[in-house]
Design a protein around this motif. Structure first.
Motif, short mmCIF file in Angstrom:
data_model
loop_
_atom_site.label_atom_id
_atom_site.label_comp_id
_atom_site.label_asym_id
_atom_site.label_seq_id
_atom_site.Cartn_x
_atom_site.Cartn_y
_atom_site.Cartn_z
N CYS A 48 31.77 53.27 36.35
CA CYS A 48 31.77 53.44 37.62
C CYS A 48 30.31 54.56 37.86
CB CYS A 48 32.80 54.40 38.03
SG CYS A 48 34.26 53.22 38.43
N THR A 52 27.41 53.52 40.49
CA THR A 52 27.31 54.06 41.83
C THR A 52 26.49 55.37 41.50
OG1 THR A 52 29.24 55.48 41.15
CG2 THR A 52 29.82 53.30 42.37
N ASP A 54 27.54 58.23 41.11
CA ASP A 54 28.58 59.56 41.21
C ASP A 54 28.89 59.94 40.07
OD1 ASP A 54 28.20 58.75 44.11
OD2 ASP A 54 30.35 57.72 43.98
N ALA A 92 33.49 47.84 38.58
CA ALA A 92 32.29 48.54 38.19
C ALA A 92 31.30 47.73 37.44
CB ALA A 92 32.53 49.86 37.62
N LYS A 95 29.83 45.08 39.56
CA LYS A 95 28.68 45.56 40.32
C LYS A 95 27.22 45.89 39.64
CE LYS A 95 27.81 49.44 43.60
NZ LYS A 95 28.21 50.51 44.38
N ARG A 96 27.63 46.40 38.35
CA ARG A 96 26.59 46.68 37.46
C ARG A 96 25.81 45.66 36.90
NH1 ARG A 96 22.68 50.28 36.06
NH2 ARG A 96 22.47 50.71 33.66
#
Length: 260
Positions: A48, A52, A54, A92, A95-96
Protein backbone atom coordinates in the motif's frame (compact mmCIF):
# COMPACT_ATOMS: atom_id res chain seq x y z
CA UNK A 1 12.42 -10.73 -13.81
CA UNK A 2 12.05 -8.96 -10.45
CA UNK A 3 8.53 -7.74 -11.21
CA UNK A 4 7.49 -11.11 -12.62
CA UNK A 5 8.77 -12.93 -9.51
CA UNK A 6 7.13 -10.43 -7.15
CA UNK A 7 3.78 -10.68 -8.90
CA UNK A 8 3.86 -14.48 -9.05
CA UNK A 9 4.52 -14.77 -5.30
CA UNK A 10 1.78 -12.22 -4.58
CA UNK A 11 -0.66 -14.26 -6.64
CA UNK A 12 0.45 -17.47 -4.94
CA UNK A 13 -0.17 -15.91 -1.53
CA UNK A 14 -3.71 -15.03 -2.57
CA UNK A 15 -4.30 -18.62 -3.65
CA UNK A 16 -2.71 -20.07 -0.51
CA UNK A 17 -4.74 -17.92 1.86
CA UNK A 18 -8.10 -18.14 0.14
CA UNK A 19 -10.39 -20.21 2.31
CA UNK A 20 -8.07 -20.55 5.30
CA UNK A 21 -9.85 -21.19 8.56
CA UNK A 22 -9.62 -18.82 11.51
CA UNK A 23 -7.31 -21.33 13.18
CA UNK A 24 -5.00 -21.36 10.15
CA UNK A 25 -4.87 -17.56 10.00
CA UNK A 26 -3.77 -17.62 13.64
CA UNK A 27 -0.95 -20.14 13.13
CA UNK A 28 2.52 -18.90 14.15
CA UNK A 29 5.15 -18.42 11.44
CA UNK A 30 8.94 -18.38 11.55
CA UNK A 31 8.75 -14.58 11.90
CA UNK A 32 8.93 -14.10 15.70
CA UNK A 33 5.57 -13.05 17.09
CA UNK A 34 3.85 -13.02 13.71
CA UNK A 35 0.96 -15.23 12.68
CA UNK A 36 -0.07 -15.99 9.11
CA UNK A 37 -2.45 -13.03 9.34
CA UNK A 38 0.36 -10.76 10.56
CA UNK A 39 2.52 -11.73 7.59
CA UNK A 40 -0.27 -10.84 5.17
CA UNK A 41 -0.83 -7.58 7.08
CA UNK A 42 2.87 -6.74 6.73
CA UNK A 43 2.77 -7.33 2.98
CA UNK A 44 -0.42 -5.33 2.61
CA UNK A 45 1.19 -2.44 4.49
CA UNK A 46 4.32 -2.29 2.35
CA UNK A 47 2.49 -2.72 -0.94
CA UNK A 48 0.00 0.00 0.00
CA UNK A 49 2.86 2.37 0.81
CA UNK A 50 4.50 1.64 -2.55
CA UNK A 51 1.23 1.97 -4.44
CA UNK A 52 0.07 5.21 -2.82
CA UNK A 53 3.04 6.86 -1.11
CA UNK A 54 1.03 7.20 2.09
CA UNK A 55 2.85 6.73 5.40
CA UNK A 56 6.17 6.26 3.60
CA UNK A 57 8.28 8.19 6.09
CA UNK A 58 9.53 7.04 9.48
CA UNK A 59 12.70 8.78 10.53
CA UNK A 60 16.04 8.57 8.75
CA UNK A 61 16.52 5.17 7.16
CA UNK A 62 19.54 5.23 4.89
CA UNK A 63 20.13 1.51 4.50
CA UNK A 64 17.46 -0.75 6.00
CA UNK A 65 13.77 -0.69 6.83
CA UNK A 66 13.46 -0.34 10.60
CA UNK A 67 11.71 -3.12 12.47
CA UNK A 68 9.57 -0.50 14.21
CA UNK A 69 8.24 0.52 10.83
CA UNK A 70 7.25 -2.99 9.81
CA UNK A 71 5.68 -3.63 13.21
CA UNK A 72 3.71 -0.40 12.87
CA UNK A 73 2.03 -1.59 9.70
CA UNK A 74 1.16 -4.95 11.26
CA UNK A 75 -0.13 -3.41 14.47
CA UNK A 76 -2.41 -1.04 12.61
CA UNK A 77 -4.06 -4.00 10.88
CA UNK A 78 -4.57 -6.30 13.84
CA UNK A 79 -8.22 -7.12 14.34
CA UNK A 80 -9.12 -6.62 10.70
CA UNK A 81 -10.99 -9.28 8.77
CA UNK A 82 -8.62 -11.65 7.00
CA UNK A 83 -10.38 -11.27 3.65
CA UNK A 84 -10.12 -7.51 3.98
CA UNK A 85 -6.35 -7.87 4.30
CA UNK A 86 -6.18 -10.09 1.22
CA UNK A 87 -8.28 -7.61 -0.74
CA UNK A 88 -6.08 -4.73 0.40
CA UNK A 89 -2.96 -6.59 -0.65
CA UNK A 90 -4.43 -7.57 -4.01
CA UNK A 91 -5.59 -4.04 -4.82
CA UNK A 92 -2.20 -2.57 -3.91
CA UNK A 93 -0.31 -5.16 -5.97
CA UNK A 94 -2.51 -4.53 -9.01
CA UNK A 95 -2.10 -0.77 -8.71
CA UNK A 96 1.64 -1.11 -8.22
CA UNK A 97 1.97 -3.44 -11.22
CA UNK A 98 0.37 -0.80 -13.46
CA UNK A 99 2.83 1.86 -12.32
CA UNK A 100 5.70 -0.47 -13.28
CA UNK A 101 4.61 -0.62 -16.92
CA UNK A 102 6.95 0.35 -18.40
CA UNK A 103 9.82 -0.14 -15.99
CA UNK A 104 11.97 2.86 -15.05
CA UNK A 105 14.60 3.73 -17.67
CA UNK A 106 17.49 3.90 -15.20
CA UNK A 107 17.60 0.99 -12.72
CA UNK A 108 20.26 2.82 -10.69
CA UNK A 109 18.17 5.95 -10.17
CA UNK A 110 16.67 6.50 -6.73
CA UNK A 111 13.16 5.06 -6.54
CA UNK A 112 10.41 7.65 -6.06
CA UNK A 113 8.57 5.77 -3.28
CA UNK A 114 10.16 3.27 -0.90
CA UNK A 115 9.16 1.68 2.43
CA UNK A 116 9.98 4.12 5.20
CA UNK A 117 11.63 6.52 2.75
CA UNK A 118 14.75 4.38 2.59
CA UNK A 119 17.29 5.53 -0.02
CA UNK A 120 17.14 2.67 -2.52
CA UNK A 121 17.66 2.51 -6.26
CA UNK A 122 14.93 1.06 -8.44
CA UNK A 123 17.03 -2.09 -8.88
CA UNK A 124 17.42 -2.57 -5.12
CA UNK A 125 13.76 -1.83 -4.44
CA UNK A 126 12.42 -4.24 -7.06
CA UNK A 127 14.82 -7.05 -6.11
CA UNK A 128 13.95 -6.54 -2.44
CA UNK A 129 10.23 -6.72 -3.09
CA UNK A 130 10.63 -9.96 -5.08
CA UNK A 131 12.72 -11.45 -2.27
CA UNK A 132 10.45 -10.24 0.53
CA UNK A 133 7.26 -11.44 -1.12
CA UNK A 134 8.69 -14.90 -1.85
CA UNK A 135 10.27 -15.33 1.61
CA UNK A 136 6.95 -14.45 3.25
CA UNK A 137 5.13 -16.79 0.88
CA UNK A 138 7.38 -19.52 2.23
CA UNK A 139 6.66 -18.42 5.82
CA UNK A 140 2.98 -18.94 5.10
CA UNK A 141 3.54 -22.27 3.33
CA UNK A 142 5.50 -23.71 6.24
CA UNK A 143 2.94 -22.50 8.76
CA UNK A 144 -0.06 -24.02 6.99
CA UNK A 145 1.78 -27.12 5.74
CA UNK A 146 1.54 -26.45 1.99
CA UNK A 147 5.07 -26.58 0.57
CA UNK A 148 5.82 -25.38 -2.94
CA UNK A 149 7.29 -22.57 -4.98
CA UNK A 150 10.88 -23.61 -4.41
CA UNK A 151 11.59 -23.49 -8.15
CA UNK A 152 9.77 -20.18 -8.73
CA UNK A 153 11.55 -17.05 -9.98
CA UNK A 154 11.36 -15.66 -6.45
CA UNK A 155 13.41 -18.62 -5.20
CA UNK A 156 16.11 -17.92 -7.78
CA UNK A 157 16.28 -14.23 -6.88
CA UNK A 158 16.33 -14.99 -3.15
CA UNK A 159 19.10 -17.59 -3.29
CA UNK A 160 21.29 -15.47 -5.55
CA UNK A 161 20.74 -12.30 -3.49
CA UNK A 162 21.32 -13.90 -0.11
CA UNK A 163 24.10 -16.09 -1.47
CA UNK A 164 26.05 -12.97 -2.42
CA UNK A 165 26.26 -12.16 1.28
CA UNK A 166 28.18 -15.29 2.23
CA UNK A 167 31.69 -13.79 1.89
CA UNK A 168 30.53 -11.03 4.27
CA UNK A 169 29.30 -13.68 6.70
CA UNK A 170 32.67 -15.42 6.67
CA UNK A 171 34.92 -12.38 6.88
CA UNK A 172 32.93 -9.90 8.97
CA UNK A 173 30.78 -12.10 11.22
CA UNK A 174 32.76 -15.31 11.72
CA UNK A 175 36.27 -13.76 11.33
CA UNK A 176 38.36 -16.95 11.04
CA UNK A 177 42.08 -17.06 10.31
CA UNK A 178 43.67 -15.86 7.08
CA UNK A 179 43.45 -18.51 4.38
CA UNK A 180 40.26 -20.07 5.68
CA UNK A 181 38.13 -21.28 2.78
CA UNK A 182 34.45 -22.17 2.95
CA UNK A 183 32.23 -23.61 0.24
CA UNK A 184 28.44 -23.37 0.32
CA UNK A 185 26.96 -26.11 -1.86
CA UNK A 186 23.22 -25.71 -2.37
CA UNK A 187 21.28 -28.60 -3.87
CA UNK A 188 17.71 -29.09 -5.00
CA UNK A 189 15.49 -26.76 -6.97
CA UNK A 190 18.00 -23.89 -7.28
CA UNK A 191 21.44 -25.53 -7.14
CA UNK A 192 24.64 -23.47 -6.98
CA UNK A 193 27.99 -23.18 -5.22
CA UNK A 194 29.69 -20.21 -3.60
CA UNK A 195 33.24 -20.31 -2.24
CA UNK A 196 35.03 -17.64 -0.23
CA UNK A 197 38.51 -17.24 1.25
CA UNK A 198 39.72 -14.93 4.02
CA UNK A 199 42.54 -12.66 2.87
CA UNK A 200 45.43 -11.00 4.71
CA UNK A 201 43.24 -7.98 5.43
CA UNK A 202 40.67 -10.15 7.21
CA UNK A 203 38.12 -9.74 4.46
CA UNK A 204 36.64 -12.72 2.68
CA UNK A 205 36.41 -12.65 -1.10
CA UNK A 206 34.41 -14.84 -3.43
CA UNK A 207 36.54 -17.37 -5.29
CA UNK A 208 36.14 -17.97 -9.02
CA UNK A 209 36.00 -21.72 -8.47
CA UNK A 210 35.40 -23.96 -5.49
CA UNK A 211 38.59 -25.43 -3.97
CA UNK A 212 38.92 -29.21 -3.79
CA UNK A 213 39.81 -29.17 -0.09
CA UNK A 214 38.19 -26.18 1.61
CA UNK A 215 38.46 -25.67 5.34
CA UNK A 216 34.74 -26.44 5.53
CA UNK A 217 32.08 -27.35 3.02
CA UNK A 218 28.42 -26.76 3.89
CA UNK A 219 25.92 -28.72 1.84
CA UNK A 220 22.23 -27.95 2.14
CA UNK A 221 18.98 -27.92 0.21
CA UNK A 222 17.58 -24.81 -1.44
CA UNK A 223 14.90 -24.65 1.24
CA UNK A 224 17.39 -24.98 4.10
CA UNK A 225 19.63 -22.30 2.61
CA UNK A 226 16.80 -19.80 2.27
CA UNK A 227 15.42 -20.53 5.74
CA UNK A 228 18.82 -19.98 7.36
CA UNK A 229 19.97 -16.97 5.32
CA UNK A 230 16.58 -15.28 5.68
CA UNK A 231 17.07 -15.53 9.44
CA UNK A 232 14.03 -17.74 9.99
CA UNK A 233 15.74 -20.38 12.12
CA UNK A 234 18.97 -22.27 12.63
CA UNK A 235 20.11 -25.48 10.93
CA UNK A 236 18.63 -27.91 13.50
CA UNK A 237 16.19 -30.21 11.77
CA UNK A 238 17.11 -28.93 8.31
CA UNK A 239 18.84 -30.70 5.43
CA UNK A 240 22.41 -29.56 6.19
CA UNK A 241 25.76 -31.38 6.34
CA UNK A 242 29.26 -30.15 7.20
CA UNK A 243 32.46 -31.60 5.77
CA UNK A 244 35.83 -30.54 7.11
CA UNK A 245 36.15 -28.26 10.14
CA UNK A 246 32.85 -28.85 11.93
CA UNK A 247 33.45 -26.10 14.50
CA UNK A 248 33.96 -23.57 11.71
CA UNK A 249 30.95 -24.95 9.88
CA UNK A 250 28.75 -24.52 12.94
CA UNK A 251 29.98 -20.94 13.38
CA UNK A 252 29.23 -20.11 9.77
CA UNK A 253 25.75 -21.62 9.95
CA UNK A 254 25.01 -19.60 13.09
CA UNK A 255 26.04 -16.39 11.31
CA UNK A 256 24.33 -16.92 7.96
CA UNK A 257 21.23 -14.82 8.59
CA UNK A 258 21.71 -11.76 6.36
CA UNK A 259 18.24 -10.23 6.14
CA UNK A 260 17.38 -7.24 8.38
Amino acid sequence: MYVTAWRQSADDIQELCAGLSAEEWALPTDCPGWTVQDVVAHLAHLECVLATGDDAELGDQSHAVASAYTELGVGERRGRDSQELLDELQAAVEKRAKTLQPLPDDPNATADITPGGIKWSWNTLLSNRALDMWVHEQDIRRAIGKPGGMDAPGAQITTMTLGAGMPYVLGKKVKPATGTMVVWRVTGEVPFEIAAEVGEDGRASKLDASPHNPTARLTMSTEAFTIITAGRRGPDGLDVTIDGDSELGDAVLAAMGVTP
